[in-house]
Enzyme design. Structure first.
Site, short mmCIF file in Angstrom:
data_model
loop_
_atom_site.label_atom_id
_atom_site.label_comp_id
_atom_site.label_asym_id
_atom_site.label_seq_id
_atom_site.Cartn_x
_atom_site.Cartn_y
_atom_site.Cartn_z
CB SER A 136 17.43 -78.79 56.58
OG SER A 136 16.60 -79.79 56.29
CE1 TYR A 149 21.35 -82.16 54.12
CE2 TYR A 149 19.41 -82.68 55.37
CZ TYR A 149 20.24 -81.77 54.27
OH TYR A 149 19.58 -80.86 53.92
#
Length: 246
Positions: A136, A149
C-alpha cells in the site's frame, strides 16, 4: 510477468481490488482461482463471473495447506497473488485495540508470509513463476487511524524486497503491487472522492503490468505522493496532509 496464459491463484479476491484484478486477468486469457472464507460468496462469483473459488482462511495455517493441496491438484499454478487483507481503525490510547492489531498482523502479514512459504517450493518447479505481493502507499507514509494496517504494509514492502533478493537466481519473479486509496468497501471508501476510482486504478495497473513485464513494483501515479515522499524530502508535509482532520 507475462499477462496472458498464466494460471493464477489469489489469496482473497472476493471483493474490491482483488475481484476486479481477477476479472481483468481472466479477460486477458488467464486461468484465475480466487479464495476467501465465505463459500456462499465464492459460489456466487463462480456462477456470475466463471471464476473458480476455493475456501481459505489465511489466518489458519492448516487452511492454507489445504487450499494449496486443492488448487495444485487441479491446476498448474505459476502465479501467486497475496491479496487477502483487512483494514480496521484503532485507538492506540485504548488497550482494547490489541485484538484488532493481532488480527491485522495475522491476516495481512503472517497470511502473506505463510502463503509465500507454502507456494515457493512448488513455484520453483513451474514455468514463468511469479509472486505478486500487495502492499500500500501507507507502507511509506502511515495513516494514523489504521496504525497496524500501515505497519503490516510496511513490513510486506520490506519482506518483498528480501524475497526478491533471495529468489533472484531461481527464476521466480517477485512483484510488489502498491495501491493508493481506492474506492472500495475497505474502510468504507467506495464513495470517497479523495480515493482513486476502482476502474481507473485497474486500468493503470494492468497497463503497467503489460508495458513493464520486468517491473519489480507496480506504482500508479496516484500512489507516488506517498511512496516518494521521504526520498523527495516531503515526508513531514505528506504525513501532515494525510492525517489532517477535516
Amino acid at each position: 510477468m507475462r499477462t496472458t496464459g498464466n494460471t493464477i491463484f489469489m489469496t482473497g479476491g472476493t471483493s474490491g481490488i482483488g475481484l476486479e484484478l481477477a476479472r481483468r486477468f481472466r479477460d486477458l486469457g488467464n486461468t484465475v482461482i480466487i479464495s476467501g472464507r465465505r463459500q456462499d460468496l465464492l459460489d456466487k462469483i463462480a456462477a456470475e463471473d466463471g471464476i473458480e473459488g476455493i475456501a481459505l482462511d489465511v489466518a489458519d495455517p492448516d487452511s492454507i495447506a489445504a487450499a494449496f493441496a486443492q488448487v495444485t491438484s487441479k491446476h498448474d499454478v505459476n502465479v501467486l497473488v497475496t491479496m487477502a487483507g483487512i483494514m480496521q481503525p484503532e485507538d492506540l490510547r485504548d488497550p482494547g485495540h490489541l485484538p484488532t492489531a493481532e488480527q491485522t498482523i495475522e491476516i495481512n502479514l503472517l497470511g502473506t508470509i505463510r502463503a509465500v512459504a507454502t507456494f515457493t517450493p512448488y513455484l520453483l518447479k513451474q514455468s514463468d513463476p511469479v509472486i505478486l505481493t500487495v502492499s500500500s502507499g501507507l507502507a511509506s507514509v502511515p495513516l494514523s487511524i489504521t496504525p497496524t494496517y500501515s505497519a503490516t504494509k510496511a513490513a510486506i514492502h520490506s519482506y518483498t524486497q528480501s524475497l526478491r533478493i533471495q529468489l533472484a537466481d531461481t527464476g521466480i519473479q517477485v512483484i510488489e503491487v502498491v495501491p493508493p486509496a481506492v474506492r472500495t468497501t475497505l474502510m468504507n471508501q467506495e464513495n470517497d472522492e479523495r480515493s482513486m476510482p476502482l476502474d481507473e486504478y485497474l486500468d493503470e495497473t494492468m497497463t503497467l503490468l503489460q508495458q513493464q513485464p520486468d517491473a519489480d513494483e507496480i506504482l500508479v501515479d496516484r500512489v507516488r505522493i506517498l511512496r516518494d515522499a521521504e526520498r523527495e524530502n516531503r515526508y513531514d508535509q505528506v504525513i501532515g496532509l494525510l492525517n489532517s482532520v477535516g
